[in-house]
Design an enzyme around this catalytic site. Structure first.
Site, PDB file in Angstrom:
ATOM      1  N   CYS A  93     -14.108  87.875 -76.381  1.00 55.77           N
ATOM      2  CA  CYS A  93     -14.192  88.899 -75.328  1.00 55.77           C
ATOM      3  C   CYS A  93     -14.449  88.297 -73.950  1.00 55.77           C
ATOM      4  O   CYS A  93     -15.121  87.279 -73.823  1.00 55.77           O
ATOM      5  CB  CYS A  93     -15.339  89.854 -75.618  1.00 55.77           C
ATOM      6  SG  CYS A  93     -15.256  90.603 -77.231  1.00 55.77           S
ATOM      7  N   ARG A 117      -8.625  83.278 -73.657  1.00 53.62           N
ATOM      8  CA  ARG A 117      -9.779  83.262 -74.564  1.00 53.62           C
ATOM      9  C   ARG A 117      -9.493  83.989 -75.864  1.00 53.62           C
ATOM     10  O   ARG A 117     -10.236  83.850 -76.832  1.00 53.62           O
ATOM     11  CB  ARG A 117     -10.992  83.921 -73.889  1.00 53.62           C
ATOM     12  CG  ARG A 117     -11.441  83.204 -72.632  1.00 53.62           C
ATOM     13  CD  ARG A 117     -12.495  84.027 -71.918  1.00 53.62           C
ATOM     14  NE  ARG A 117     -13.651  84.233 -72.753  1.00 53.62           N
ATOM     15  CZ  ARG A 117     -14.716  83.456 -72.775  1.00 53.62           C
ATOM     16  NH1 ARG A 117     -14.771  82.411 -71.998  1.00 53.62           N
ATOM     17  NH2 ARG A 117     -15.735  83.724 -73.566  1.00 53.62           N
ATOM     18  N   TRP A 130     -12.119  91.277 -78.242  1.00 50.39           N
ATOM     19  CA  TRP A 130     -11.698  90.593 -79.456  1.00 50.39           C
ATOM     20  C   TRP A 130     -12.484  91.286 -80.559  1.00 50.39           C
ATOM     21  O   TRP A 130     -13.700  91.160 -80.633  1.00 50.39           O
ATOM     22  CB  TRP A 130     -12.055  89.116 -79.347  1.00 50.39           C
ATOM     23  CG  TRP A 130     -11.516  88.219 -80.395  1.00 50.39           C
ATOM     24  CD1 TRP A 130     -10.274  87.645 -80.430  1.00 50.39           C
ATOM     25  CD2 TRP A 130     -12.219  87.727 -81.549  1.00 50.39           C
ATOM     26  NE1 TRP A 130     -10.160  86.838 -81.531  1.00 50.39           N
ATOM     27  CE2 TRP A 130     -11.331  86.872 -82.228  1.00 50.39           C
ATOM     28  CE3 TRP A 130     -13.508  87.917 -82.069  1.00 50.39           C
ATOM     29  CZ2 TRP A 130     -11.680  86.212 -83.413  1.00 50.39           C
ATOM     30  CZ3 TRP A 130     -13.848  87.271 -83.238  1.00 50.39           C
ATOM     31  CH2 TRP A 130     -12.941  86.435 -83.895  1.00 50.39           C
ATOM     32  N   ASN A 143     -20.035  91.701 -74.300  1.00 46.27           N
ATOM     33  CA  ASN A 143     -19.672  90.618 -75.218  1.00 46.27           C
ATOM     34  C   ASN A 143     -20.872  90.364 -76.114  1.00 46.27           C
ATOM     35  O   ASN A 143     -22.003  90.383 -75.625  1.00 46.27           O
ATOM     36  CB  ASN A 143     -19.390  89.315 -74.452  1.00 46.27           C
ATOM     37  CG  ASN A 143     -18.135  89.391 -73.609  1.00 46.27           C
ATOM     38  OD1 ASN A 143     -17.388  90.356 -73.697  1.00 46.27           O
ATOM     39  ND2 ASN A 143     -17.921  88.378 -72.790  1.00 46.27           N
ATOM     40  N   GLY A 144     -20.625  90.090 -77.391  1.00 46.50           N
ATOM     41  CA  GLY A 144     -21.733  89.806 -78.302  1.00 46.50           C
ATOM     42  C   GLY A 144     -21.817  90.869 -79.382  1.00 46.50           C
ATOM     43  O   GLY A 144     -20.881  91.664 -79.566  1.00 46.50           O
ATOM     44  N   GLU A 161      -7.385  66.809 -88.004  1.00 51.23           N
ATOM     45  CA  GLU A 161      -7.072  67.421 -86.723  1.00 51.23           C
ATOM     46  C   GLU A 161      -5.586  67.803 -86.641  1.00 51.23           C
ATOM     47  O   GLU A 161      -5.245  68.879 -86.140  1.00 51.23           O
ATOM     48  CB  GLU A 161      -7.472  66.451 -85.594  1.00 51.23           C
ATOM     49  CG  GLU A 161      -7.138  66.878 -84.189  1.00 51.23           C
ATOM     50  CD  GLU A 161      -7.781  68.195 -83.749  1.00 51.23           C
ATOM     51  OE1 GLU A 161      -8.624  68.744 -84.469  1.00 51.23           O
ATOM     52  OE2 GLU A 161      -7.393  68.679 -82.673  1.00 51.23           O
ATOM     53  N   LYS A 191      -4.316  71.629 -86.035  1.00 55.28           N
ATOM     54  CA  LYS A 191      -3.408  72.012 -84.933  1.00 55.28           C
ATOM     55  C   LYS A 191      -2.231  72.801 -85.486  1.00 55.28           C
ATOM     56  O   LYS A 191      -1.857  73.838 -84.955  1.00 55.28           O
ATOM     57  CB  LYS A 191      -2.859  70.786 -84.195  1.00 55.28           C
ATOM     58  CG  LYS A 191      -3.786  70.034 -83.308  1.00 55.28           C
ATOM     59  CD  LYS A 191      -4.225  70.763 -82.077  1.00 55.28           C
ATOM     60  CE  LYS A 191      -5.444  71.601 -82.360  1.00 55.28           C
ATOM     61  NZ  LYS A 191      -6.719  71.080 -82.102  1.00 55.28           N
ATOM     62  N   GLU A 230      -3.246  76.395 -86.895  1.00 55.27           N
ATOM     63  CA  GLU A 230      -3.711  77.437 -85.969  1.00 55.27           C
ATOM     64  C   GLU A 230      -2.624  77.973 -85.052  1.00 55.27           C
ATOM     65  O   GLU A 230      -2.679  79.128 -84.656  1.00 55.27           O
ATOM     66  CB  GLU A 230      -4.972  77.029 -85.210  1.00 55.27           C
ATOM     67  CG  GLU A 230      -4.861  75.894 -84.247  1.00 55.27           C
ATOM     68  CD  GLU A 230      -6.195  75.566 -83.590  1.00 55.27           C
ATOM     69  OE1 GLU A 230      -7.111  76.392 -83.579  1.00 55.27           O
ATOM     70  OE2 GLU A 230      -6.316  74.450 -83.068  1.00 55.27           O
ATOM     71  N   HIS A 278      -6.685  63.000-106.521  1.00 55.69           N
ATOM     72  CA  HIS A 278      -7.727  63.773-107.214  1.00 55.69           C
ATOM     73  C   HIS A 278      -7.458  65.272-107.134  1.00 55.69           C
ATOM     74  O   HIS A 278      -8.374  66.077-107.295  1.00 55.69           O
ATOM     75  CB  HIS A 278      -9.096  63.441-106.616  1.00 55.69           C
ATOM     76  CG  HIS A 278      -9.454  62.002-106.758  1.00 55.69           C
ATOM     77  ND1 HIS A 278      -9.826  61.435-107.955  1.00 55.69           N
ATOM     78  CD2 HIS A 278      -9.429  60.989-105.859  1.00 55.69           C
ATOM     79  CE1 HIS A 278     -10.056  60.142-107.786  1.00 55.69           C
ATOM     80  NE2 HIS A 278      -9.813  59.847-106.518  1.00 55.69           N
ATOM     81  N   LYS A 293     -10.540  81.254 -77.820  1.00 60.61           N
ATOM     82  CA  LYS A 293     -10.756  79.915 -77.269  1.00 60.61           C
ATOM     83  C   LYS A 293     -12.210  79.500 -77.432  1.00 60.61           C
ATOM     84  O   LYS A 293     -12.511  78.372 -77.759  1.00 60.61           O
ATOM     85  CB  LYS A 293     -10.375  79.911 -75.786  1.00 60.61           C
ATOM     86  CG  LYS A 293     -10.579  78.562 -75.100  1.00 60.61           C
ATOM     87  CD  LYS A 293      -9.666  77.512 -75.680  1.00 60.61           C
ATOM     88  CE  LYS A 293      -9.913  76.131 -75.100  1.00 60.61           C
ATOM     89  NZ  LYS A 293      -9.355  75.077 -75.958  1.00 60.61           N
TER      90      LYS A 293
HETATM   91  O1  M6R Z   1     -15.579  74.879 -77.529  1.00 65.59           O
HETATM   92  P1  M6R Z   1     -15.861  74.155 -78.804  1.00 65.59           P
HETATM   93  O2  M6R Z   1     -15.413  72.728 -78.755  1.00 65.59           O
HETATM   94  O3  M6R Z   1     -17.284  74.267 -79.228  1.00 65.59           O
HETATM   95  O4  M6R Z   1     -14.979  74.892 -79.883  1.00 65.59           O
HETATM   96  C1  M6R Z   1     -15.050  74.546 -81.236  1.00 65.59           C
HETATM   97  C2  M6R Z   1     -13.919  75.149 -82.022  1.00 65.59           C
HETATM   98  O5  M6R Z   1     -13.971  76.552 -81.968  1.00 65.59           O
HETATM   99  C3  M6R Z   1     -12.563  74.667 -81.479  1.00 65.59           C
HETATM  100  O6  M6R Z   1     -12.454  73.292 -81.485  1.00 65.59           O
HETATM  101  C4  M6R Z   1     -11.415  75.269 -82.340  1.00 65.59           C
HETATM  102  O7  M6R Z   1     -11.438  74.722 -83.616  1.00 65.59           O
HETATM  103  C5  M6R Z   1     -10.075  75.035 -81.649  1.00 65.59           C
HETATM  104  N1  M6R Z   1      -9.280  76.223 -81.739  1.00 65.59           N
HETATM  105  C6  M6R Z   1      -9.300  73.909 -82.231  1.00 65.59           C
HETATM  106  O8  M6R Z   1      -8.051  73.741 -81.664  1.00 65.59           O
END
Ligand code: M6R
Length: 608
Positions: free
Chosen positions: A2, A27, A74, A100-101, A481, A485, A488, A504, A603
């Site tokens: 949000c 975001r 959100w 927000n929250g 990683e 990527k 997501e 395994h 984000k």
């Molecule tokens: O802002 P932060 O680095 O604390 O965020 C952590 C994760 O939410 C963030 O890295 C998330 O996994 C990304 N979408 C990865 O691309």
């Protein structure tokens, strides 16, 4: 997640609020709305879906006024529809709230308010707050908000306007970021500086337990006992160009291509070539204090957690200190062995991730010293940690983290150089590492110059339903990683594993339909990973490999190969992750996915 923006001043609020909301789009959100003082009362316009739909509504029926609040939602409580979108109005329509929250005692408060005749229209916890403020209202908005918040449990960043106590915005924060933007006879409230950067770079960060009252004549900050607080004004160095796409089709692509510069920025002025170490002004720790720690815990989420795994490897190898990496969300709910001899490193791009922030507070509570490795200057983690290293990667707008990852790894290496040299690493080793670091920007550029090769691989595999990513040693977190990527932004199921773990279990998945991405660069475990490539090929899997030299051992085994420049083992994650970012990006684009705002993702995850 949000977003909040608010304006009070001499200008018409609607275009400023819409512009702010658009800057917050990155975001992640699923509905949006505005509430504006139109002279007669508070008018709200809200809509499910994209801000463009809200804009159409406002074009059709303009709302005119110079005080307003706006929100991107959100969904947490209730589906993402028009009714649940913020702002929420109180029963008599006099109070509008954006929030927000999460209000944790919303159910109890709702029952109490229903008992007093309030009728609820939405499924949200926020509506409780709107009615509660109306219930507490006695002519002065800040008094009513204060009284209402004393009854609330949970987290909030809120902005409130009233049609009775007009031309002011009351904002309050507990656990969800908020800042004030200071203009010329105009004031903003926002959850994220990018919403207001076009208008001012002078900001005041609110801390938990603080409330701000803004009107066209100025602002005041008070605590929950209504005692006035003097706040520092911070200057934001980022400029507008940094939060715009600059000719790239997506923020993610722009940010991938910025990496030669961002990696350079992370290192700038911090490398001491002759001594083979680094200079880190923000640690706030003497050499003696650094030497007093017996162990390090690194805590983070998502991509930042992956960089933490690389940091663990570096620190244990070069500084010979025990390191544990913990998901922030798990750390806070167990009973970790952490005390005043522990250094707790907290990694976060946004500096606002709720789980990471809570883990840091928990580590502090147990006596640990905390260091934040953070990108967002002035963020909560940056402010609350005992010291830290800003990664200076500039604003990261794409939801998929790219440049922040490579800069986090560089920052961890800077810290490793510092601690390693204090704990017995030789000057020559330090100098060797620094020489490798200095070559990184140029090496990344040579990878980016060959992006077309990755796009061709993406074309071949864009219809795959599953992917495996395998790496060993320093490149195991790179595999994690790479898989994150891809999943997501393209919604393809992808898993990362240490290559040897494949036999395994995951090996059962391998057939001619399964693309397997190997990070098979020339390092200490290269021969081992070659055997894993054989195992995949023997089962007809399709092998895409990131390599660093022509290897006889891989002859005839690879369906596709992408060569990155050679570097030392510990620097390789920085280079090897770049082609994997590009692969995920091109596959997602070819599948028609919304790369910068992937479904369901935010984000900055500011709720637990
Ligand atoms: O802002 P932060 O680095 O604390 O965020 C952590 C994760 O939410 C963030 O890295 C998330 O996994 C990304 N979408 C990865 O691309």
């Amino acid at each position: 997640m949000c977003g909040i923006v608010g304006y009070v001043g001499p200008k018409i609020a609607t275009p400023l609020l819409l512009e702010g909301l658009k800057r917050l789009e990155y975001r992640g959100y699923d509905s949006a709305g505005v509430a504006i003082m139109n002279g007669a009362g508070v008018e709200t316009v809200k809509e499910a879906g994209k801000i463009a739909k809200l804009e159409l509504l406002l074009d059709a029926t303009p709302v005119t006024g110079t005080t307003g609040i706006a929100h991107t939602r959100w969904a947490t409580h209730g589906p993402p529809n028009q009714v649940n979108a913020h702002p929420h109005m109180s029963q008599d329509g006099s109070v509008a709230v954006v929030h927000n929250g999460i209000i944790e005692n919303a159910t109890v408060l709702k029952q109490m308010l229903q008992g007093r005749g309030y009728v609820f229209r939405s499924d949200t916890d926020t509506e409780v707050l709107a009615h509660l403020i109306e219930e507490c209202f006695d002519g002065n908005l800040e008094d009513a908000v204060l009284e209402a918040l004393l009854q609330v449990e949970g987290t909030y960043g809120i902005a409130v306007i009233s049609s009775v106590d007009t031309h002011k915005i009351v904002a309050a924060r507990k656990g969800s970021p908020l800042l004030l933007g200071l203009g010329e006879n105009e004031y903003f409230i926002a959850s994220d500086v990018s919403a207001i950067l076009a208008h001012t770079r002078q900001v005041v960060y609110l801390e938990d337990g603080e409330m701000a009252v803004l009107d066209a004549g100025g602002y005041r900050v008070i605590d929950m006992d209504a005692v006035e607080i003097t706040k520092n004004v911070a200057h934001i160095d980022w400029d507008l160009a940094q939060i715009e796409r600059g000719g790239f089709s997506h923020f993610m692509l722009k940010e991938i291509f910025e990496q030669p510069q961002t990696v350079e920025q992370t290192m700038r002025g911090r490398l001491l070539d002759d001594e083979g170490t680094s200079k880190l002004g923000g640690l706030n720790l003497s050499d003696e204090e650094l030497l007093s720690f017996t162990n390090i815990v690194i805590t983070a989420c998502g991509t930042s957690w992956h960089s933490a795994l690389i940091g663990e490897h570096m620190l244990e190898e070069l500084a010979r200190i025990p390191v544990e990496v913990e998901y922030a969300s798990e750390f806070r709910y167990r009973n970790p062995v952490v005390d005043e001899k522990t250094l707790c490193i907290v990694i976060s791009q946004s500096g606002e991730t709720a789980d990471t922030l809570a883990a840091m507070r928990e580590a502090k509570r147990r006596g640990a010293r905390t260091l934040g490795i953070v990108n967002s200057v002035g963020s909560t983690i940056a402010r609350e940690s005992d010291g830290g290293i800003y990664i200076h990667a500039g604003p990261e707008i794409g939801v998929a983290s790219t440049k922040a990852f490579t800069s986090q790894v560089v920052a961890l290496l800077l810290f490793t150089l510092k601690l390693g040299r204090l704990r017995g690493m030789s000057q020559e080793r330090g100098q060797e590492i620094i020489a490798g670091m200095r070559a990184l920007p140029q090496h990344i550029q040579t990878i980016l110059d060959r992006a077309q090769e990755i796009e061709d691989i993406a074309e071949e595999y864009k219809r795959a339903s599953n992917f495996l990513y395998l790496g060993r040693g320093y490149n195991f977190p790179v595999a994690l990683e790479g898989a994150l990527k891809l999943k997501e932004i393209s919604y393809i199921h992808a898993e990362g594993y240490p290559a040897a773990e494949m036999k395994h279990g995951p090996i059962a998945l391998i057939d001619e339909m399964m693309p397997v991405v190997f990070i098979a660069t020339h390092d200490a475990v290269f021969e081992k990973i070659t055997s894993n490539v054989h195992e995949v090929k023997a089962r007809k899997g399709r092998v895409i490999a990131v390599t660093s030299r022509d290897e006889d051992a891989l002859e005839g085994l690879l369906d596709y190969e992408f060569r990155v420049p050679e570097t030392s083992d510990l620097l390789m994650p920085i280079l090897a992750s770049v082609p994997l970012q590009l692969l995920a990006y091109y596959i997602a684009v070819k599948r028609g996915a919304n790369v910068d705002q992937p479904r369901n993702l935010a984000k900055s995850v500011t709720v637990e």
